[in-house]
Design an enzyme around this catalytic site. Structure first.
Site, PDB file in Angstrom:
ATOM      1  N   TYR A 117       7.986  65.631  29.175  1.00 33.80           N
ATOM      2  CA  TYR A 117       9.268  66.068  29.757  1.00 33.80           C
ATOM      3  C   TYR A 117      10.104  66.787  28.710  1.00 33.80           C
ATOM      4  O   TYR A 117      10.228  66.324  27.576  1.00 33.80           O
ATOM      5  CB  TYR A 117      10.065  64.862  30.259  1.00 33.80           C
ATOM      6  N   LYS A 161      19.811  32.454  24.226  1.00 38.41           N
ATOM      7  CA  LYS A 161      20.428  33.291  25.273  1.00 38.41           C
ATOM      8  C   LYS A 161      19.534  34.489  25.578  1.00 38.41           C
ATOM      9  O   LYS A 161      18.615  34.793  24.813  1.00 38.41           O
ATOM     10  CB  LYS A 161      21.822  33.728  24.813  1.00 38.41           C
TER      11      LYS A 161
HETATM   12  C1  LIG Z   1      24.025  35.089  19.560  1.00 40.62           C
HETATM   13  C2  LIG Z   1      24.853  34.181  18.738  1.00 40.62           C
HETATM   14  C3  LIG Z   1      24.342  33.597  17.582  1.00 40.62           C
HETATM   15  C4  LIG Z   1      22.976  33.919  17.039  1.00 40.62           C
HETATM   16  O1  LIG Z   1      22.987  35.138  16.343  1.00 40.62           O
HETATM   17  P1  LIG Z   1      21.663  35.630  15.591  1.00 40.62           P
HETATM   18  O2  LIG Z   1      22.065  36.849  14.843  1.00 40.62           O
HETATM   19  O3  LIG Z   1      20.680  35.959  16.638  1.00 40.62           O
HETATM   20  O4  LIG Z   1      21.225  34.517  14.727  1.00 40.62           O
HETATM   21  C5  LIG Z   1      25.130  32.702  16.895  1.00 40.62           C
HETATM   22  N1  LIG Z   1      26.380  32.393  17.339  1.00 40.62           N
HETATM   23  C6  LIG Z   1      26.913  32.949  18.452  1.00 40.62           C
HETATM   24  C7  LIG Z   1      28.281  32.571  18.867  1.00 40.62           C
HETATM   25  C8  LIG Z   1      26.180  33.869  19.173  1.00 40.62           C
HETATM   26  O5  LIG Z   1      26.714  34.410  20.271  1.00 40.62           O
END
Ligand SMILES: *Cc1c(COP(=O)(O)O)cnc(C)c1O
Length: 360
Positions: free
Chosen positions: A255, A35
Site C-alpha cells: 500500500y 492490568k
Molecule cells: C501500571 C502501574 C504499575 C506498574 O508499572 P510497570 O512500569 O509496568 O512496572 C505500578 N503502579 C501503578 C499505579 C500502575 O498503574
C-alpha cells in the site's frame, strides 16, 4: 486458510521474572500488576504463574472478579479505586482493596460509616499530576481515613513515578523526597516503585513494589531490553511465511508503494498484520526472524499481511516460522522501530491471535 498468528506465553519466564524481582526488591512485598489482561499475556495464566505474589494490581473490579473466580485469595488492589458507591459494595463483596486518590472517593466512603471495613491505599501526587491527592495533604487525609469505621486503619501510602525509567533524571529523586517529607510522621506502609523504580531507584524500595513490565520481561528504559537486566521475554509472537516472490529492481511494494526494491530481490509475505496487533507504524527495516535468519519489513504493514526483505534469508521456504518478537528478537527493539514502547505492543495483540503456553 486458517490464521497462523500465535502468541506463545512462556510460563517459566513469568515465574523466573517474579523470582528475580523478589531478589531485587530485597524483602519488599511484591504487587504483581496484571492490568490490561496482564499486559496482553492473559490474566488467568499469568496470575497462576504469579500465584505467590503478595498482591495483584488490577485496573478494574471486573479483573478482580476474574481473579477471585479463578480461586486466588491474594490481596487484590484496584489501582484507580471506586467510581461509584456500588463499586464499594462490590469491592467489599470480593475482598478487593481500593486506591483512594480523589475527594469524591473519600466522600463515598464517609457516606457509609456502617459498612464493613475496606482496605485502602492512599495515593499521593508527588509531581506526576495524574491520579493522587496533593502530597502536602497526606497527614490530614490519613487521619480522616483512619477515623472512618468503614475503612481499615492499616493504610498503605503510595505514589507513582513519572520518569523513573530515566535513571539519571533527578525528577524521580524530587518525587521521592516530596513523598518522604509529606509522610514522615505517618505510620503506614509505603509503596512507591514501579518496574523502572525497582531497577533505578533502590532508595524508593519501601514496603511494597508494584511491578508490571519486568514480570513479562519488558523494559521501558531507553535503549535497554528486559534481558539487559536479567529478565526473560514472556511472549513470542510468530506466524508463517505464505508466499515468496521475486521482485524486480525499481518495483514498489505494498500500500502506498512506500518501498522501492534497490535490486532484484526475494520478497516474503507473512500472515500477520495490524489486525493481529502487529503495529502498522513498524517502518521498513523493522527486524523479523524467518526461521533463524534475520529479515526485515519492507513497505507498509497491512491488516492481515506483512512483506519482508528476504535477501539475508536465502534458505527461506513457504511455511517457515516467522517470529515478530520473542526471546530471540526483543519486543523493545520492534517498539523502537514502531515509535512506541514494548508495553503497547504486547497489550495490543488482538483476539484473533491464537494464544498458546509453554513451560508450566
Ligand atoms: C501500571 C502501574 C504499575 C506498574 O508499572 P510497570 O512500569 O509496568 O512496572 C505500578 N503502579 C501503578 C499505579 C500502575 O498503574
Amino acid at each position: 486458510m486458517a490464521r497462523s498468528a500465535v502468541a506463545t506465553i512462556h510460563l517459566d519466564a513469568l515465574r523466573a521474572n517474579l523470582a528475580h524481582i523478589r531478589a531485587l526488591a530485597q524483602g519488599a512485598k511484591v504487587m504483581a500488576v496484571v492490568k490490561a489482561d496482564a499486559y496482553g499475556h492473559g490474566l488467568e495464566r499469568c496470575a497462576r504463574a504469579f500465584a505467590d505474589a503478595d498482591a495483584f494490581g488490577v485496573a478494574s473490579i471486573a479483573d478482580g472478579l476474574r481473579l477471585r473466580a479463578a480461586g486466588h485469595r491474594n490481596r487484590i488492589v484496584v489501582l484507580s479505586g471506586p467510581d461509584a458507591p456500588s463499586d464499594l459494595a462490590e469491592m467489599r463483596r470480593l475482598n478487593l482493596e481500593a486506591v483512594i486518590h480523589h475527594e469524591s472517593q473519600l466522600a463515598m466512603l464517609e457516606a457509609e460509616p456502617t459498612a464493613p471495613r475496606l482496605r485502602v491505599w492512599l495515593k499521593l501526587d508527588t509531581g506526576m499530576h495524574r491520579l493522587g491527592f496533593p502530597a502536602e495533604r497526606a497527614a490530614e487525609l490519613y487521619e480522616r481515613l483512619q477515623a472512618l469505621p468503614s475503612s481499615d486503619p492499616d493504610i498503605v501510602l503510595m505514589t507513582h513515578f513519572a520518569s523513573s525509567d530515566e535513571f539519571d533524571n533527578d525528577f524521580t529523586a524530587r518525587q521521592i523526597s516530596n513523598f518522604e517529607n509529606a509522610t514522615r510522621e505517618l505510620s503506614g506502609e509505603r509503596a512507591l516503585s514501579n518496574s523502572a523504580g525497582v531497577l533505578g531507584w533502590p532508595q524508593a524500595r519501601g514496603d511494597w513494589v508494584r511491578v508490571g513490565g519486568l514480570l513479562y520481561g519488558l523494559s521501558v528504559a531507553e535503549g535497554k531490553t528486559g534481558a539487559d537486566f536479567g529478565f526473560q521475554a514472556a511472549m513470542t509472537l510468530s506466524t508463517r511465511l505464505i508466499a515468496i516472490n521475486r521482485v524486480k529492481r525499481g518495483e514498489r511494494i505494498g500500500y502506498g508503494s512506500t518501498y522501492e526494491c534497490p535490486e532484484d530481490m526475494p520478497v516474503g509475505v507473512a500472515a500477520i498484520g495490524y489486525g493481529d496487533g502487529y503495529p502498522r507504524s513498524a517502518a521498513s527495516g523493522t527486524p523479523v526472524l524467518v526461521g533463524d535468519a534475520q529479515a526485515s519489513i519492507v513497505g507498509r504493514v497491512s491488516m492481515d499481511l506483512i512483506t519482508l526483505d528476504l535477501r539475508n534469508a536465502p534458505g527461506a521456504r513457504l511455511g517457515d516460522v516467522v517470529t515478530l518478537w520473542g526471546p530471540k528478537l526483543p519486543v523493545e527493539i520492534v517498539a523502537q522501530y514502531a515509535g512506541t514502547i514494548s508495553y503497547e505492543l504486547t497489550c495490543g495483540v488482538t483476539r484473533r491471535v491464537l494464544f498458546a503456553e509453554d513451560g508450566h
